[in-house]
Design a protein around this motif. Sequence first.
Motif, PDB file in Angstrom:
ATOM      1  N   TYR A 466       1.220  -1.559  -0.123  1.00 23.30           N
ATOM      2  CA  TYR A 466      -0.330   0.311  -0.543  1.00 23.30           C
ATOM      3  C   TYR A 466       0.851   1.168  -0.346  1.00 23.30           C
ATOM      4  CZ  TYR A 466      -4.026  -2.945   1.350  1.00 23.30           C
ATOM      5  OH  TYR A 466      -4.656  -4.105   1.991  1.00 23.30           O
ATOM      6  N   ALA A 467       1.725   1.083   1.152  1.00 24.32           N
ATOM      7  CA  ALA A 467       2.953   2.566   1.008  1.00 24.32           C
ATOM      8  C   ALA A 467       3.488   2.783  -0.511  1.00 24.32           C
ATOM      9  CB  ALA A 467       3.673   2.160   1.957  1.00 24.32           C
ATOM     10  N   ALA A 468       4.012   0.989  -0.706  1.00 24.78           N
ATOM     11  CA  ALA A 468       4.414   1.881  -2.383  1.00 24.78           C
ATOM     12  C   ALA A 468       4.180   2.174  -3.281  1.00 24.78           C
ATOM     13  CB  ALA A 468       5.324   0.053  -2.574  1.00 24.78           C
ATOM     14  N   LEU A 469       2.448   1.805  -3.683  1.00 23.89           N
ATOM     15  CA  LEU A 469       1.323   1.789  -4.408  1.00 23.89           C
ATOM     16  C   LEU A 469       1.678   3.670  -4.387  1.00 23.89           C
ATOM     17  CD1 LEU A 469      -0.943  -0.626  -4.911  1.00 23.89           C
ATOM     18  CD2 LEU A 469       0.455  -0.002  -6.875  1.00 23.89           C
ATOM     19  N   GLN A 470       1.674   3.722  -3.003  1.00 28.09           N
ATOM     20  CA  GLN A 470       1.003   5.612  -2.788  1.00 28.09           C
ATOM     21  C   GLN A 470       2.337   5.874  -3.388  1.00 28.09           C
ATOM     22  OE1 GLN A 470      -0.502   5.460   1.372  1.00 28.09           O
ATOM     23  NE2 GLN A 470      -1.562   5.439   0.834  1.00 28.09           N
ATOM     24  N   GLU A 471       4.054   5.791  -2.749  1.00 29.24           N
ATOM     25  CA  GLU A 471       4.959   6.434  -3.130  1.00 29.24           C
ATOM     26  C   GLU A 471       4.445   6.455  -5.386  1.00 29.24           C
ATOM     27  OE1 GLU A 471       9.756   6.229  -3.350  1.00 29.24           O
ATOM     28  OE2 GLU A 471       8.896   5.536  -1.792  1.00 29.24           O
ATOM     29  N   VAL A 472       4.094   5.746  -5.292  1.00 34.79           N
ATOM     30  CA  VAL A 472       4.723   5.418  -6.745  1.00 34.79           C
ATOM     31  C   VAL A 472       3.437   6.705  -7.506  1.00 34.79           C
ATOM     32  CG1 VAL A 472       3.873   3.680  -9.200  1.00 34.79           C
ATOM     33  CG2 VAL A 472       5.914   3.593  -6.970  1.00 34.79           C
ATOM     34  N   LEU A 473       2.115   6.494  -6.874  1.00 31.94           N
ATOM     35  CA  LEU A 473       1.289   7.641  -7.832  1.00 31.94           C
ATOM     36  C   LEU A 473       1.415   8.441  -7.813  1.00 31.94           C
ATOM     37  CD1 LEU A 473      -1.004   6.106  -9.037  1.00 31.94           C
ATOM     38  CD2 LEU A 473       0.391   4.285  -8.449  1.00 31.94           C
ATOM     39  N   ARG A 474       2.142   8.922  -6.315  1.00 31.79           N
ATOM     40  CA  ARG A 474       2.320  10.560  -5.971  1.00 31.79           C
ATOM     41  C   ARG A 474       2.936  10.455  -6.725  1.00 31.79           C
ATOM     42  NH1 ARG A 474       2.536   9.760  -0.485  1.00 31.79           N
ATOM     43  NH2 ARG A 474       0.461   9.917   0.270  1.00 31.79           N
ATOM     44  N   ARG A 475       4.271  10.332  -6.678  1.00 26.97           N
ATOM     45  CA  ARG A 475       5.417  10.380  -7.533  1.00 26.97           C
ATOM     46  C   ARG A 475       5.113  11.255  -9.022  1.00 26.97           C
ATOM     47  NH1 ARG A 475      10.288   6.720  -5.899  1.00 26.97           N
ATOM     48  NH2 ARG A 475      11.479   7.747  -7.954  1.00 26.97           N
ATOM     49  N   ARG A 476       4.278  10.490  -9.390  1.00 26.60           N
ATOM     50  CA  ARG A 476       3.974  10.361 -10.756  1.00 26.60           C
ATOM     51  C   ARG A 476       2.426  11.093 -11.064  1.00 26.60           C
ATOM     52  NH1 ARG A 476       1.732  11.330 -14.403  1.00 26.60           N
ATOM     53  NH2 ARG A 476       1.085  10.828 -16.451  1.00 26.60           N
ATOM     54  N   LEU A 477       2.460  11.345  -9.720  1.00 26.78           N
ATOM     55  CA  LEU A 477       1.019  12.221 -10.502  1.00 26.78           C
ATOM     56  C   LEU A 477       1.056  13.613 -10.023  1.00 26.78           C
ATOM     57  CD1 LEU A 477      -1.931  10.280  -8.800  1.00 26.78           C
ATOM     58  CD2 LEU A 477      -1.634  10.613 -11.318  1.00 26.78           C
ATOM     59  N   ASP A 656      -2.800  -3.417  -9.710  1.00 25.74           N
ATOM     60  CA  ASP A 656      -2.590  -4.560  -9.644  1.00 25.74           C
ATOM     61  C   ASP A 656      -3.337  -4.865  -8.139  1.00 25.74           C
ATOM     62  OD1 ASP A 656      -2.288  -7.347  -9.456  1.00 25.74           O
ATOM     63  OD2 ASP A 656      -0.231  -6.955  -9.738  1.00 25.74           O
ATOM     64  N   GLY A 657      -4.628  -5.459  -8.044  1.00 26.12           N
ATOM     65  CA  GLY A 657      -4.781  -5.525  -6.540  1.00 26.12           C
ATOM     66  C   GLY A 657      -6.367  -5.126  -6.235  1.00 26.12           C
ATOM     67  N   GLY A 658      -6.638  -5.354  -5.181  1.00 28.29           N
ATOM     68  CA  GLY A 658      -7.509  -5.270  -4.695  1.00 28.29           C
ATOM     69  C   GLY A 658      -8.696  -4.473  -3.988  1.00 28.29           C
ATOM     70  N   LYS A 659      -9.114  -3.978  -3.280  1.00 30.79           N
ATOM     71  CA  LYS A 659      -9.718  -3.248  -2.682  1.00 30.79           C
ATOM     72  C   LYS A 659      -8.940  -2.563  -1.505  1.00 30.79           C
ATOM     73  CE  LYS A 659     -15.040  -4.209  -2.177  1.00 30.79           C
ATOM     74  NZ  LYS A 659     -16.204  -4.523  -1.611  1.00 30.79           N
ATOM     75  N   GLY A 660      -7.811  -2.890  -1.205  1.00 29.03           N
ATOM     76  CA  GLY A 660      -7.128  -2.482  -0.320  1.00 29.03           C
ATOM     77  C   GLY A 660      -6.318  -1.005  -0.863  1.00 29.03           C
ATOM     78  N   GLN A 661      -5.904  -1.493  -2.509  1.00 31.14           N
ATOM     79  CA  GLN A 661      -4.725  -1.201  -3.141  1.00 31.14           C
ATOM     80  C   GLN A 661      -5.781   0.164  -3.725  1.00 31.14           C
ATOM     81  OE1 GLN A 661      -4.582  -4.342  -2.631  1.00 31.14           O
ATOM     82  NE2 GLN A 661      -2.639  -5.160  -2.832  1.00 31.14           N
ATOM     83  N   LEU A 662      -6.870  -0.668  -3.860  1.00 29.41           N
ATOM     84  CA  LEU A 662      -7.954   0.771  -4.372  1.00 29.41           C
ATOM     85  C   LEU A 662      -7.366   2.053  -3.869  1.00 29.41           C
ATOM     86  CD1 LEU A 662      -9.321   1.354  -7.291  1.00 29.41           C
ATOM     87  CD2 LEU A 662     -11.811   0.670  -6.216  1.00 29.41           C
ATOM     88  N   GLY A 663      -7.981   1.296  -2.073  1.00 26.15           N
ATOM     89  CA  GLY A 663      -8.310   2.855  -1.003  1.00 26.15           C
ATOM     90  C   GLY A 663      -6.966   3.626  -1.255  1.00 26.15           C
ATOM     91  N   ALA A 664      -5.162   2.392  -1.383  1.00 26.34           N
ATOM     92  CA  ALA A 664      -4.693   3.646  -0.733  1.00 26.34           C
ATOM     93  C   ALA A 664      -4.391   4.587  -2.588  1.00 26.34           C
ATOM     94  CB  ALA A 664      -3.083   2.588  -0.604  1.00 26.34           C
ATOM     95  N   VAL A 665      -4.733   4.170  -3.531  1.00 26.48           N
ATOM     96  CA  VAL A 665      -3.602   4.553  -4.529  1.00 26.48           C
ATOM     97  C   VAL A 665      -5.294   6.315  -4.551  1.00 26.48           C
ATOM     98  CG1 VAL A 665      -4.078   5.334  -6.723  1.00 26.48           C
ATOM     99  CG2 VAL A 665      -3.189   3.451  -5.699  1.00 26.48           C
ATOM    100  N   ALA A 666      -6.540   5.500  -4.043  1.00 22.51           N
ATOM    101  CA  ALA A 666      -7.468   6.969  -4.188  1.00 22.51           C
ATOM    102  C   ALA A 666      -7.294   8.126  -2.691  1.00 22.51           C
ATOM    103  CB  ALA A 666      -8.876   6.300  -3.927  1.00 22.51           C
ATOM    104  N   SER A 667      -6.394   7.575  -1.821  1.00 26.21           N
ATOM    105  CA  SER A 667      -6.258   8.599  -1.165  1.00 26.21           C
ATOM    106  C   SER A 667      -5.320   9.957  -1.657  1.00 26.21           C
ATOM    107  CB  SER A 667      -5.815   8.500   0.127  1.00 26.21           C
ATOM    108  OG  SER A 667      -4.179   7.274  -0.068  1.00 26.21           O
ATOM    109  N   VAL A 668      -4.621   9.185  -2.613  1.00 24.54           N
ATOM    110  CA  VAL A 668      -3.006   9.736  -3.397  1.00 24.54           C
ATOM    111  C   VAL A 668      -4.263  11.110  -3.854  1.00 24.54           C
ATOM    112  CG1 VAL A 668      -1.472  10.078  -4.876  1.00 24.54           C
ATOM    113  CG2 VAL A 668      -1.280   8.075  -2.829  1.00 24.54           C
TER     114      VAL A 668
END
Length: 785
Positions: A466-477, A656-668
């Motif tokens: 979750y934290a890794a996805l948030q870092e990637v999406l934050r840096r990209r967006l 790639d993932g389920g609801k947890g990964q979706l929520g983590a990226v949605a917060s970003v």
Amino acid sequence: MVVPVKNPHLAQLRSIVAKAPASPGVYRWLNAKGEALYVGKAKNLRSRLKSYVLPAKGDSLGPWKQSLVAKIADLEVTVTRTELEALVLETNLIKELKPKYNVLMKDDKNYVYVRIAVQDSFPGVEVVRRLEQDGAKYFGPYVSAFSVRRLLEALHLAFPYRTSAQTIEKLNRIARSGADADVPIYNVPPLECQIGKHCGLGTGSYSRAQYLQAIEQLLRFFRGDHDAARRKLTEEMQQAALDRKFERAAQLRDTLQYVRELEERQIVSDTSGMNTDFIGTALLRDRVQVVLLRERGGKLVGEHSFALAGHVDAPSAAITQFLPQYYSSTPDFPDTVVVDEAPEGQELLEEWLSERRGKRVTIAVPERGKKVQLLLMAQENARQKVAQQLARWEAAQQDAEDTLKELQAALALSTLPRRIEGYDISHLSGTETVGSMAVLKNGKTANDQYRSFTIRTLKEGEVDDYAALQEVLRRRLLHLVRNVKQEEKQWNGRGIKFGKARKAEQKFIEETVAKHPDDLDPAGISYKDFLVARKGEELVAFVRSSTHKGGVTELKTFWVKDAYRGDRLGQFLLRKLLARLREEKVYVITKTTLQEYYAEVGFRHVITPPKALADAITKAKKLDPKFADIVVMVSIASEHKADLSLQSRPDLLVIDGGKGQLGAVASVLNELHLDIPLISLAKREEEVFVRGRKASVLFPSDSQAKFLLMRLRDEAHRFANRHREARGKKHAVSSALDEIPGIGVQTKKRLLREFGSIASIRNASDADLRPFLTQAQLTSLRASL
């Protein structure tokens, strides 16, 4: 006649063209960004350039030239002494600049050559992607690397020549030393020799004379003489059948059939002994196809097909630009080049071809006889290929469009998802954690748009997708919301202005610094060095830059009022100062807890800080233990150039993932105030979860839209794994060598360059290693590996 296009730069360009030299040379039309749109040559530069901006009465500009003239903003010319020099320079510039409006062969990387190193005592045979002036014989270019490798494998059965690059290198080294190169270099034949994959060179069972004879047969084959290969394969097949080695006989039969298929393409043969290239062209709806038939010794020995990029109005224009590009990338020249329309500057091209070949080469447009028939065949092949290419493209475009419409309907998207980005995380038990971004444009993979991310925020061994996805999406967006001018307008709308500090604000800065002695450096404070943010007349943030001896620039004394922390005001102030400084490297010394804060601004870790900063840190640590927990980071301007992929706004994000990964990226997305459609794709049931919906979306089992999402997910997964494996290999090799005492960095680099891997270094003989290591280093290496 007035040029029938609108271009605000034409008046200025006409003035420039009027003063252009009337001598031979090369010209480059540039756009407003200074990028080359078209490169051309001319016997008289001024006359040729006038044809673009001041065409003669009665002349008209073709469609592609109208499009070019509408975009040109500047001009560069290079004067040459002769037309031949202009032709050579034009060819080189087209290859280097790849201008949009020139007809271009595909990138050289798409073609392969067979390289036979005849300059060596033991010539190596390999498939390469570049021609070098190294004394080797090159054959090609070929379009398919797979077909060439298959052919080489087949030829090994007729003329055993295959061996390892390491064997060839060792034997050539022995030959250069003057020693007997026929002495075995292996005590036990390698496995490849035992199973027949290699010829046995270096084992004592296969001599240099036998090897050179096999190489000579290879050379004859690639020059067009297939008779020896056919006879040898037939003999070997018959003998294998007599020996009841039926598996080998079948293998030889298939190889013989493959060689015969090659010969069946030689549908024309005579006794003329001519060496001719027949070049047919076809133009269809802005697509250009060239087919080249090679006749050697009076026999048609091959066909090459080239889909060209660019736009032309007539076959002669395509031929004029194709000939220099093709013949500057092949070592094989004919006596005659037969074309369907005479190229512009035919005599000049003939002179250039003859100079490159070292013998006379002519260009001809035939009127009757065999040459006409072969040229017609080349033209028909070109027409068929361009028609097939267009049909495939149209069918693929329609399929992709239908799939995107299905996806749009299923996810209730407001627009067609032309750009879809897929994300995945990869790690090895919490180490080497990386993220990936794969991209689909109009339903097709856009490999040049892929990006990878090395995770910075997780500790070694920590697993948190979750934290890794948030870092990637934050840096990209952040690339979508970072625009200094636009952001400043937004801050201005909130009543916050930015500018240099005033003399009257010196006292406030000093008092603020005094209140935070653990965080702010009080040394040498002058209001003149500060960039500040004001709310009315109140300072709410400030930062300064300082230049050390040796020109090292550091950001320091950075403060943001508590009420504005967490609102990204400080990060914007840092980026605004970086933009003003225009320095290539700007450093910051900060606490480890603030690493991610500065990383989001574009800073990264420094392993070895500049001496001025290292000395300052050493001194600070001696004075106060609290400075032990600090790091040095650097922002490098050249690393922050505009990235077209990251600046492109996606129409859909796929995780790639389920609801947890979706929520983590949605917060970003919420944090950055971005409204971009977001979904996640779970592996188990291939369920699709949509941001803002409770129920998942289930696609039909044969849904093309679902397959598209799965393909993107797999691409992101593959790209992430590749990046992680590459980092792992690099670190494994580096760490293994780093543990060997007494061997310096440059020596390690030379070893890796020469041997390629730790295993190869470990297996190398002392004699192979002595050119790189002293005896003490060699002893240390043997003890460590």
